[in-house]
Design a protein around this motif. Structure first.
Motif, PDB file in Angstrom:
ATOM      1  N   THR A 260     -27.948 -33.748  -5.881  1.00 37.10           N
ATOM      2  CA  THR A 260     -28.340 -35.080  -5.450  1.00 37.10           C
ATOM      3  C   THR A 260     -29.831 -35.166  -5.141  1.00 37.10           C
ATOM      4  O   THR A 260     -30.462 -36.196  -5.400  1.00 37.10           O
ATOM      5  CB  THR A 260     -27.530 -35.493  -4.209  1.00 37.10           C
ATOM      6  N   GLY A 261     -30.404 -34.091  -4.638  1.00 34.58           N
ATOM      7  CA  GLY A 261     -31.835 -34.100  -4.334  1.00 34.58           C
ATOM      8  C   GLY A 261     -32.706 -34.252  -5.565  1.00 34.58           C
ATOM      9  O   GLY A 261     -33.800 -34.811  -5.486  1.00 34.58           O
ATOM     10  N   GLU A 262     -32.220 -33.766  -6.717  1.00 33.22           N
ATOM     11  CA  GLU A 262     -32.960 -33.881  -7.968  1.00 33.22           C
ATOM     12  C   GLU A 262     -32.591 -35.141  -8.729  1.00 33.22           C
ATOM     13  O   GLU A 262     -33.398 -35.649  -9.508  1.00 33.22           O
ATOM     14  CB  GLU A 262     -32.709 -32.645  -8.848  1.00 33.22           C
ATOM     15  N   PRO A 264     -30.671 -38.409  -7.427  1.00 35.79           N
ATOM     16  CA  PRO A 264     -29.896 -39.299  -6.557  1.00 35.79           C
ATOM     17  C   PRO A 264     -29.438 -40.574  -7.253  1.00 35.79           C
ATOM     18  O   PRO A 264     -28.463 -41.191  -6.835  1.00 35.79           O
ATOM     19  CB  PRO A 264     -30.875 -39.615  -5.423  1.00 35.79           C
ATOM     20  N   GLY A 265     -30.130 -40.964  -8.315  1.00 33.90           N
ATOM     21  CA  GLY A 265     -29.862 -42.238  -8.969  1.00 33.90           C
ATOM     22  C   GLY A 265     -28.874 -42.130 -10.098  1.00 33.90           C
ATOM     23  O   GLY A 265     -29.214 -42.316 -11.271  1.00 33.90           O
ATOM     24  N   VAL A 266     -27.610 -41.823  -9.753  1.00 32.71           N
ATOM     25  CA  VAL A 266     -26.544 -41.714 -10.744  1.00 32.71           C
ATOM     26  C   VAL A 266     -25.311 -42.450 -10.230  1.00 32.71           C
ATOM     27  O   VAL A 266     -25.246 -42.852  -9.067  1.00 32.71           O
ATOM     28  CB  VAL A 266     -26.192 -40.234 -11.049  1.00 32.71           C
ATOM     29  N   SER A 267     -24.321 -42.597 -11.092  1.00 32.82           N
ATOM     30  CA  SER A 267     -23.108 -43.306 -10.714  1.00 32.82           C
ATOM     31  C   SER A 267     -22.319 -42.549  -9.656  1.00 32.82           C
ATOM     32  O   SER A 267     -21.771 -43.149  -8.731  1.00 32.82           O
ATOM     33  CB  SER A 267     -22.231 -43.540 -11.951  1.00 32.82           C
ATOM     34  N   ALA A 268     -22.237 -41.212  -9.800  1.00 32.91           N
ATOM     35  CA  ALA A 268     -21.449 -40.388  -8.880  1.00 32.91           C
ATOM     36  C   ALA A 268     -22.272 -39.166  -8.492  1.00 32.91           C
ATOM     37  O   ALA A 268     -22.201 -38.130  -9.156  1.00 32.91           O
ATOM     38  CB  ALA A 268     -20.133 -39.964  -9.535  1.00 32.91           C
ATOM     39  N   PRO A 269     -23.076 -39.242  -7.435  1.00 30.87           N
ATOM     40  CA  PRO A 269     -23.947 -38.123  -7.048  1.00 30.87           C
ATOM     41  C   PRO A 269     -23.150 -36.854  -6.754  1.00 30.87           C
ATOM     42  O   PRO A 269     -22.050 -36.893  -6.201  1.00 30.87           O
ATOM     43  CB  PRO A 269     -24.642 -38.642  -5.778  1.00 30.87           C
ATOM     44  N   ALA A 270     -23.737 -35.714  -7.144  1.00 24.64           N
ATOM     45  CA  ALA A 270     -23.061 -34.428  -6.974  1.00 24.64           C
ATOM     46  C   ALA A 270     -23.263 -33.891  -5.562  1.00 24.64           C
ATOM     47  O   ALA A 270     -24.359 -33.964  -5.005  1.00 24.64           O
ATOM     48  CB  ALA A 270     -23.600 -33.423  -7.991  1.00 24.64           C
ATOM     49  N   ALA A 271     -22.181 -33.335  -4.988  1.00 22.75           N
ATOM     50  CA  ALA A 271     -22.300 -32.694  -3.683  1.00 22.75           C
ATOM     51  C   ALA A 271     -23.018 -31.354  -3.794  1.00 22.75           C
ATOM     52  O   ALA A 271     -23.694 -30.919  -2.869  1.00 22.75           O
ATOM     53  CB  ALA A 271     -20.914 -32.492  -3.074  1.00 22.75           C
ATOM     54  N   HIS A 304     -30.242 -46.966  -7.535  1.00 23.21           N
ATOM     55  CA  HIS A 304     -29.980 -45.996  -6.479  1.00 23.21           C
ATOM     56  C   HIS A 304     -30.929 -44.797  -6.547  1.00 23.21           C
ATOM     57  O   HIS A 304     -30.705 -43.802  -5.852  1.00 23.21           O
ATOM     58  CB  HIS A 304     -28.526 -45.530  -6.547  1.00 23.21           C
ATOM     59  N   ASP A 305     -31.951 -44.897  -7.359  1.00 21.28           N
ATOM     60  CA  ASP A 305     -32.920 -43.807  -7.475  1.00 21.28           C
ATOM     61  C   ASP A 305     -33.858 -43.826  -6.262  1.00 21.28           C
ATOM     62  O   ASP A 305     -34.132 -44.872  -5.683  1.00 21.28           O
ATOM     63  CB  ASP A 305     -33.716 -43.936  -8.775  1.00 21.28           C
ATOM     64  N   ILE A 306     -34.360 -42.665  -5.888  1.00 20.78           N
ATOM     65  CA  ILE A 306     -35.299 -42.522  -4.781  1.00 20.78           C
ATOM     66  C   ILE A 306     -36.599 -41.958  -5.340  1.00 20.78           C
ATOM     67  O   ILE A 306     -36.604 -40.875  -5.938  1.00 20.78           O
ATOM     68  CB  ILE A 306     -34.750 -41.585  -3.690  1.00 20.78           C
ATOM     69  N   ASP A 307     -37.681 -42.709  -5.184  1.00 19.40           N
ATOM     70  CA  ASP A 307     -38.992 -42.277  -5.699  1.00 19.40           C
ATOM     71  C   ASP A 307     -38.940 -41.938  -7.190  1.00 19.40           C
ATOM     72  O   ASP A 307     -39.688 -41.082  -7.655  1.00 19.40           O
ATOM     73  CB  ASP A 307     -39.513 -41.069  -4.922  1.00 19.40           C
TER      74      ASP A 307
END
Length: 323
Positions: A260-262, A264-271, A304-307
């Motif tokens: 998610t840190g790499e 974050p802007g996806v439909s289902a973020p990975a844990a 939902h993307d960050i930066d």
């Protein structure tokens, strides 16, 4: 089937907008960037790398994911534009296929037709998604191309970097969670072998039924927890053994395979996810195999993307694939 009813039957080509290809211009020699070198695709273009967008949220919506991936192609182009140019061959923007409303099947067929034409012209297509429903249209385009060439039972190796198998049952609803089952069904109908490798799968995000279906279909599986520096060489060898048994390769990268840190802007973020540093060496092996015919990137969701982290990561992947 009621859940597959198409409420809008249009699949359209959006007007090619080259204005997105913008960025800094450096005065030094050999300082070109993508925005300076990419060209609009023409019918007489010499073979090169061709970017084709797939503006679709329909499959994600049907899969009850968070929508926004239809904006992914534009965001990816914007992130790719300022990257340094290191290619020796040309690169082209082939525009977008847009899914209007819920017209997923029409859009997938439109995508397939355009990809078949690009492959016929000897381009290397990279499809910019869009939800992972892009995968069925991508494979169908390659299949149409190979059938038109007279290949009766081509051994197409599908390599999917993904946290999910996307092997759900399409008889209920065709969505971003069903493309590889649809492909397996198509292979069975055509009498073609189905060869599928899913790398980065999350056990927590896939049911026992999906693992059972993958086993029945002979899928090569490497879970996200297998991706550690100490095991990378073993995975490379396994991947090379898979590719040896294939005539052609189709690579699909669902960006939710990344942490998610790499991404974050996806439909289902990975844990958990698989880091880019571990994916890149494998992608380079696939790229350099001489068998890669087509690639796509899916699930970039700018809402939902960050930066612009996900867009930048996706742009780097396109950069790597196009070298």
């Amino acid at each position: 089937m009621a859940n597959n009813t198409v409420t809008n039957t249009n699949a359209t080509d959006t007007a090619l907008d080259m204005s997105v290809w913008a960025g800094r211009t450096d005065p030094e020699p050999n300082s070109e960037r993508w925005h300076q070198k990419i060209q609009p695709l023409s019918q007489t273009a010499a073979p090169g790398c061709a970017l084709l967008g797939f503006e679709s949220d329909a499959g994600v919506a049907r899969n009850q994911g968070r929508i926004g991936a239809a904006k992914g192609p534009a965001a990816l182009r914007k992130a790719l534009a300022p990257l340094a140019w290191h290619r020796t061959g040309p690169a082209y923007d082939a525009g977008n296929v847009r899914c209007e409303g819920d017209a997923l099947e029409a859009a997938q067929q439109k995508l397939a037709d355009q990809l078949s034409a690009l492959l016929e012209a000897e381009h290397f297509p990279i499809v910019l998604g869009g939800g992972h429903e892009v995968a069925y249209g991508s494979w169908l385009g390659l299949a149409q191309h190979l059938a038109n060439k007279g290949e009766r039972a081509p051994r197409i190796g599908i390599i999917n970097f993904d946290a999910h198998f996307d092997l759900r049952d399409p008889s209920h609803v065709r969505s971003s969670g069903t493309p590889f089952t649809q492909i397996a069904d198509q292979c069975a109908q055509r009498g073609w072998p189905f060869r599928y490798a899913c790398l980065g799968v999350s056990r927590a995000a896939n049911t026992r039924a999906l693992f059972h279906r993958a086993a029945e279909l002979g899928v090569m599986i490497r879970e996200d927890r297998d991706f550690q520096p100490a095991y990378l060489e073993r995975i490379q060898r396994d991947l090379e053994r898979f590719m040896v048994r294939c005539d052609h390769l189709y690579l699909s990268i669902d960006l939710d395979v990344l942490p998610t840190g790499e991404a974050p802007g996806v439909s289902a973020p990975a844990a958990r996810g698989v880091s880019l540093s571990l994916l890149e060496p494998l992608i380079e092996i696939i790229r350099d195999s001489g068998k890669l015919r087509l690639a796509d990137l899916a699930e970039l969701n700018p809402d939902h993307d960050i930066d612009s982290r996900t867009a930048r990561t996706a742009a780097r992947l396109v950069f790597q694939l196009s070298q």
